[in-house]
Design a protein around this motif. Structure first.
Motif, short mmCIF file in Angstrom:
data_model
loop_
_atom_site.label_atom_id
_atom_site.label_comp_id
_atom_site.label_asym_id
_atom_site.label_seq_id
_atom_site.Cartn_x
_atom_site.Cartn_y
_atom_site.Cartn_z
N ASP A 271 1.21 -3.71 -8.29
CA ASP A 271 1.53 -3.99 -9.69
C ASP A 271 0.63 -3.14 -10.34
OD1 ASP A 271 3.69 -5.88 -8.90
OD2 ASP A 271 1.93 -7.15 -8.27
N ALA A 272 -0.78 -3.18 -9.88
CA ALA A 272 -1.71 -2.39 -10.74
C ALA A 272 -1.39 -1.06 -10.73
CB ALA A 272 -3.16 -2.54 -10.02
N PHE A 273 -0.83 -0.41 -9.79
CA PHE A 273 -0.33 0.91 -9.72
C PHE A 273 0.72 1.24 -10.66
CE2 PHE A 273 -3.80 1.67 -6.93
CZ PHE A 273 -4.42 2.65 -6.91
N PHE A 274 1.65 0.17 -10.76
CA PHE A 274 2.99 0.62 -11.23
C PHE A 274 2.78 0.16 -12.75
CE2 PHE A 274 5.03 0.83 -7.27
CZ PHE A 274 5.81 2.09 -7.64
N ALA A 275 1.58 -0.56 -13.21
CA ALA A 275 1.79 -0.88 -14.68
C ALA A 275 1.63 -0.07 -15.58
CB ALA A 275 0.15 -1.59 -14.88
N PRO A 276 0.90 1.28 -15.48
CA PRO A 276 1.25 2.45 -16.25
C PRO A 276 2.74 2.92 -16.50
CG PRO A 276 -0.55 2.73 -14.98
CD PRO A 276 -0.06 1.66 -14.27
N VAL A 277 3.26 2.60 -15.24
CA VAL A 277 4.94 3.18 -15.32
C VAL A 277 5.76 2.43 -15.99
CG1 VAL A 277 6.79 3.72 -13.68
CG2 VAL A 277 4.54 4.24 -12.85
N VAL A 278 5.37 0.86 -16.01
CA VAL A 278 6.21 -0.28 -16.78
C VAL A 278 5.86 0.20 -18.29
CG1 VAL A 278 6.08 -2.53 -17.47
CG2 VAL A 278 5.94 -1.87 -15.12
N ALA B 295 7.62 -9.19 -16.36
CA ALA B 295 6.25 -9.81 -15.85
C ALA B 295 4.96 -9.04 -16.09
CB ALA B 295 6.68 -10.13 -14.46
N VAL B 296 5.13 -7.70 -15.54
CA VAL B 296 3.88 -6.90 -15.79
C VAL B 296 3.27 -7.00 -17.27
CG1 VAL B 296 2.85 -4.51 -15.75
CG2 VAL B 296 4.52 -5.48 -13.80
N LEU B 297 4.11 -6.78 -18.16
CA LEU B 297 3.86 -6.91 -19.49
C LEU B 297 3.25 -8.24 -20.07
CD1 LEU B 297 6.68 -4.54 -21.12
CD2 LEU B 297 4.50 -3.87 -20.48
N GLU B 298 3.81 -9.43 -19.34
CA GLU B 298 3.30 -10.57 -19.83
C GLU B 298 2.27 -11.14 -19.05
OE1 GLU B 298 6.91 -12.87 -18.96
OE2 GLU B 298 7.67 -11.88 -20.74
N ASP B 299 1.57 -10.34 -18.00
CA ASP B 299 0.60 -10.71 -17.26
C ASP B 299 -0.48 -10.73 -18.19
OD1 ASP B 299 -0.98 -11.17 -14.87
OD2 ASP B 299 -1.96 -9.33 -15.43
N PRO B 300 -1.67 -11.81 -18.25
CA PRO B 300 -2.68 -11.78 -19.05
C PRO B 300 -3.66 -10.95 -18.92
CG PRO B 300 -2.27 -13.93 -18.10
CD PRO B 300 -1.23 -13.05 -17.40
N ASP B 301 -3.75 -10.34 -17.94
CA ASP B 301 -4.97 -9.28 -17.77
C ASP B 301 -4.14 -7.82 -18.45
OD1 ASP B 301 -7.33 -9.97 -16.21
OD2 ASP B 301 -5.58 -10.82 -14.76
N PHE B 302 -3.03 -7.93 -18.14
CA PHE B 302 -2.36 -6.49 -19.01
C PHE B 302 -2.26 -6.84 -20.15
CE2 PHE B 302 1.02 -4.48 -21.05
CZ PHE B 302 0.65 -3.22 -20.88
N ARG C 33 0.81 -1.32 0.04
CA ARG C 33 0.13 -0.01 -0.10
C ARG C 33 0.82 1.38 -0.02
NH1 ARG C 33 -4.29 -2.83 3.97
NH2 ARG C 33 -6.32 -2.70 2.59
N ALA C 34 2.04 1.18 0.77
CA ALA C 34 2.87 2.36 0.80
C ALA C 34 3.53 2.76 -0.59
CB ALA C 34 4.05 2.15 1.81
N VAL C 35 3.87 1.74 -1.48
CA VAL C 35 4.54 2.03 -2.78
C VAL C 35 3.46 2.32 -3.75
CG1 VAL C 35 6.57 0.58 -2.15
CG2 VAL C 35 4.71 -0.59 -3.49
N ALA C 36 2.26 1.69 -3.46
CA ALA C 36 1.11 2.02 -4.39
C ALA C 36 0.75 3.71 -4.11
CB ALA C 36 0.05 1.38 -4.20
#
Length: 228
Positions: free
Chosen positions: A166-173, A193-200, A95-98
């Motif tokens: 990871d949801a909050f950092f996906a746009p950063v990726v 890993a974020v870019l390979e996630d099926p939901d992404f 939660r802190a990093v998000a």
């Protein structure tokens, strides 16, 4: 009505963070996109949103208009371990990093607007942008080193299994990929890993198929429709 309202998936980083959480929660929430920066956009949003902005979650008459609040709301409904780590310490740090992402990294946001489907030249590496990049590199590498071996919640993400962080950092990726920003070691592995996630990957395909464009110029933002 249970509906999540977002802006363009290709451009609206504020939208796709909670959208990924909504999808991971698996609550069967309807989704609607209101394309941004068109003459009618504000009027449409004023009809449904207290702030005339996206994202917005409508849940049985409740209107939740802020990305962190939406994420926490669906986390409560989804149950333990779906959105945030089960372990108390990991959950607190996640939660802190998000929240840090939610409130910070202004230089990165300004120099590198999110555009998932684009590939652009690296911007001038001004000191403020370099500070943001170094912080992200160190954060991702450090979290993977500290929590990546989590046998209780295994996975390739910041805290092992996927989480709201990871949801909050996906746009950063996506920004690192779009502008060719430097990443190395565990941070680069995490981004992959974020870019390979099926939901992404599903979201990325939807963003690629959107018929709208937004340009960021010295006189502000403009929008239009892609030619068929």
């Amino acid at each position: 009505m249970r509906k999540f309202v977002s802006g363009n998936l290709n451009y609206s980083s504020w939208s796709i963070r909670p959208l990924l959480a909504v999808r991971k929660a698996g609550l069967g929430i309807e989704e609607e996109i209101i394309p941004l920066d068109f003459p009618e956009t504000t009027a449409r949003l004023k009809q449904i949103s207290p702030t005339a902005k996206v994202p917005l979650l409508i849940w049985d008459g409740i209107e939740i208009w802020e990305s962190l609040a939406i994420t926490e709301f669906v986390a409560e409904l989804a149950g333990s371990g779906v959105i945030w780590p089960k372990d108390t310490a990991r959950r607190a740090i996640a939660r802190a990093v998000a929240a840090e992402m939610h409130a910070g990294f202004a230089a990165l946001r300004k120099a590198c607007p999110m555009d998932i489907r684009a590939r652009a030249a690296m911007p001038d590496m001004i000191p403020e942008l370099e500070v943001d990049i170094i912080r992200i590199q160190n954060m991702w590498s450090g979290l993977r080193a500290q929590y990546g071996g989590n046998t209780a919640e295994p996975g390739p993400f910041l805290f092992g299994a996927w989480s709201g962080a990871d949801a909050f950092f996906a746009p950063v990726v996506t920004r690192f990929r779009t502008y060719g920003l430097p990443l190395s070691g565990a941070a680069a592995d995490y981004a992959a890993a974020v870019l390979e996630d099926p939901d992404f990957l599903k979201l990325e395909a939807q963003a690629a198929a959107e018929p709208w464009w937004i340009n960021y110029g010295p006189d502000g933002r403009s929008s239009g429709y892609l030619k068929p």
